[in-house]
Design an enzyme around this catalytic site. Sequence first.
Site, PDB file in Angstrom:
ATOM      1  N   ASN A  10      18.524  52.528  38.519  1.00  0.00           N
ATOM      2  CA  ASN A  10      19.223  53.729  37.666  1.00  0.00           C
ATOM      3  C   ASN A  10      20.576  52.975  37.180  1.00  0.00           C
ATOM      4  OD1 ASN A  10      20.388  55.828  36.248  1.00  0.00           O
ATOM      5  ND2 ASN A  10      20.548  56.993  38.166  1.00  0.00           N
ATOM      6  N   TRP A  11      20.490  52.420  36.132  1.00  0.00           N
ATOM      7  CA  TRP A  11      21.817  51.988  35.683  1.00  0.00           C
ATOM      8  C   TRP A  11      22.934  52.715  35.167  1.00  0.00           C
ATOM      9  CZ3 TRP A  11      19.623  47.085  32.480  1.00  0.00           C
ATOM     10  CH2 TRP A  11      18.829  46.265  33.223  1.00  0.00           C
ATOM     11  N   LYS A  12      22.761  53.951  35.190  1.00  0.00           N
ATOM     12  CA  LYS A  12      23.492  55.163  34.737  1.00  0.00           C
ATOM     13  C   LYS A  12      24.289  54.417  33.516  1.00  0.00           C
ATOM     14  CE  LYS A  12      24.039  56.233  39.606  1.00  0.00           C
ATOM     15  NZ  LYS A  12      24.637  57.232  40.565  1.00  0.00           N
ATOM     16  N   HIS A  96      18.131  64.364  37.630  1.00  0.00           N
ATOM     17  CA  HIS A  96      19.181  63.692  38.848  1.00  0.00           C
ATOM     18  C   HIS A  96      20.425  64.515  38.941  1.00  0.00           C
ATOM     19  CE1 HIS A  96      21.998  60.514  39.885  1.00  0.00           C
ATOM     20  NE2 HIS A  96      21.117  59.722  40.117  1.00  0.00           N
ATOM     21  N   GLU A  98      23.314  63.894  38.999  1.00  0.00           N
ATOM     22  CA  GLU A  98      24.542  64.101  38.279  1.00  0.00           C
ATOM     23  C   GLU A  98      24.169  64.843  36.856  1.00  0.00           C
ATOM     24  OE1 GLU A  98      24.915  59.800  37.925  1.00  0.00           O
ATOM     25  OE2 GLU A  98      25.296  59.687  39.937  1.00  0.00           O
ATOM     26  N   GLU A 168      17.239  62.589  46.860  1.00  0.00           N
ATOM     27  CA  GLU A 168      18.488  61.918  46.835  1.00  0.00           C
ATOM     28  C   GLU A 168      19.398  62.780  47.303  1.00  0.00           C
ATOM     29  OE1 GLU A 168      18.348  58.624  43.690  1.00  0.00           O
ATOM     30  OE2 GLU A 168      18.833  60.375  42.708  1.00  0.00           O
ATOM     31  N   GLY A 174      26.170  57.227  45.729  1.00  0.00           N
ATOM     32  CA  GLY A 174      27.404  56.401  45.204  1.00  0.00           C
ATOM     33  C   GLY A 174      28.557  56.538  46.128  1.00  0.00           C
ATOM     34  N   SER A 213      22.833  55.368  47.837  1.00  0.00           N
ATOM     35  CA  SER A 213      23.397  54.244  48.500  1.00  0.00           C
ATOM     36  C   SER A 213      22.505  53.173  49.188  1.00  0.00           C
ATOM     37  CB  SER A 213      24.297  54.642  49.485  1.00  0.00           C
ATOM     38  OG  SER A 213      25.383  55.267  48.896  1.00  0.00           O
ATOM     39  N   GLY A 234      20.995  53.224  42.639  1.00  0.00           N
ATOM     40  CA  GLY A 234      21.855  53.212  41.523  1.00  0.00           C
ATOM     41  C   GLY A 234      22.862  51.991  41.662  1.00  0.00           C
ATOM     42  N   GLY A 235      24.069  52.021  42.419  1.00  0.00           N
ATOM     43  CA  GLY A 235      25.075  50.754  42.348  1.00  0.00           C
ATOM     44  C   GLY A 235      24.448  49.458  42.395  1.00  0.00           C
TER      45      GLY A 235
HETATM   46  C1  PEP Z   1      21.282  57.045  41.945  1.00  0.00           C
HETATM   47  O1  PEP Z   1      21.898  57.168  40.944  1.00  0.00           O
HETATM   48  O2  PEP Z   1      19.872  57.793  41.793  1.00  0.00           O
HETATM   49  C2  PEP Z   1      21.619  56.503  43.119  1.00  0.00           C
HETATM   50  C3  PEP Z   1      21.131  56.447  44.535  1.00  0.00           C
HETATM   51  O3  PEP Z   1      22.944  55.755  43.364  1.00  0.00           O
HETATM   52  P1  PEP Z   1      23.509  54.842  44.352  1.00  0.00           P
HETATM   53  O4  PEP Z   1      22.416  54.150  44.856  1.00  0.00           O
HETATM   54  O5  PEP Z   1      24.608  54.319  43.736  1.00  0.00           O
HETATM   55  O6  PEP Z   1      23.948  56.086  45.555  1.00  0.00           O
END
Ligand code: PEP
Length: 252
Positions: A10-12, A96, A98, A168, A174, A213, A234-235
């Site tokens: 997930n590149w956000k 999600h 966010e 999640e 994050g 994470s 994500g990251g």
């Molecule tokens: C996400 O955005 O779905 C996520 C899990 O982010 P991160 O891996 O950066 O915690």
Amino acid sequence: MARQKFVCGNWKLHKTVAEATALVKELAEGLAGDARVQVAVAPVFTSLPAVAQALAGSPIQLAAQDVHWETQGAFTGEVSAPLLADVGVKHVIVGHSERRQFFGETDETVRKKVGAVLAAGLRPIVCVGELLAEREAGRTLDVVGRQVRGGLAGLPSATLAAVTLAYEPVWAIGTGKTATTAQAQEVHAAIRAILRELGGAVADSIRIQYGGSVKPENAAELMSQADVDGALVGGASLKAKDFLAIVKGALR
Ligand code: PEP
């Protein structure tokens, strides 16, 4: 039952079209046609057509980060599931945290979006997860259970088979904090029990990803758990080396 692991990046809100296409080219080269793990990436909407083109001939699939539930009309700023399908999208992340936290997403809007995604022949990745305060209050399974039931309400079991869940924990997204393997497995098993109630045997074929994470150092251990069928990343999905290492972790 053996479920193929599914890892989605997930590149956000990151990467220009040029950066996005460069990243997927690196990913495609790194995977070299290896389709043992199902892999998808979710760039921002503006990069979807270019990334689709860059992925031609690769097993990596295209995902979108959100969708509107209506197919067309006076909905300024929205994108519909048929329009996502039109540019080659196969999976859509729905609900999600966010979106829930900053854009008013609710279990009801998640349910409508899941219906729209399925009606367009696409596959939803439905995100659920508790806040830190909810975990500390011992309410994790209640909250996640409500989100799973709310987001999937009314779906016939045949349709349920097309859904992926992503657990999640919001406190792990994050933040660099990851759920322990035991915490992840406990919630994943609880989600699968709910899926069994909703859809019977089909629950055994539904993938439940872990997100929060995930990095090369913890991916293999998390995905070794019986009910952890992949990762939503994500990251660490923004760097080819890290994302490829996570995909490799799914094979161990
Ligand atoms: C996400 O955005 O779905 C996520 C899990 O982010 P991160 O891996 O950066 O915690």
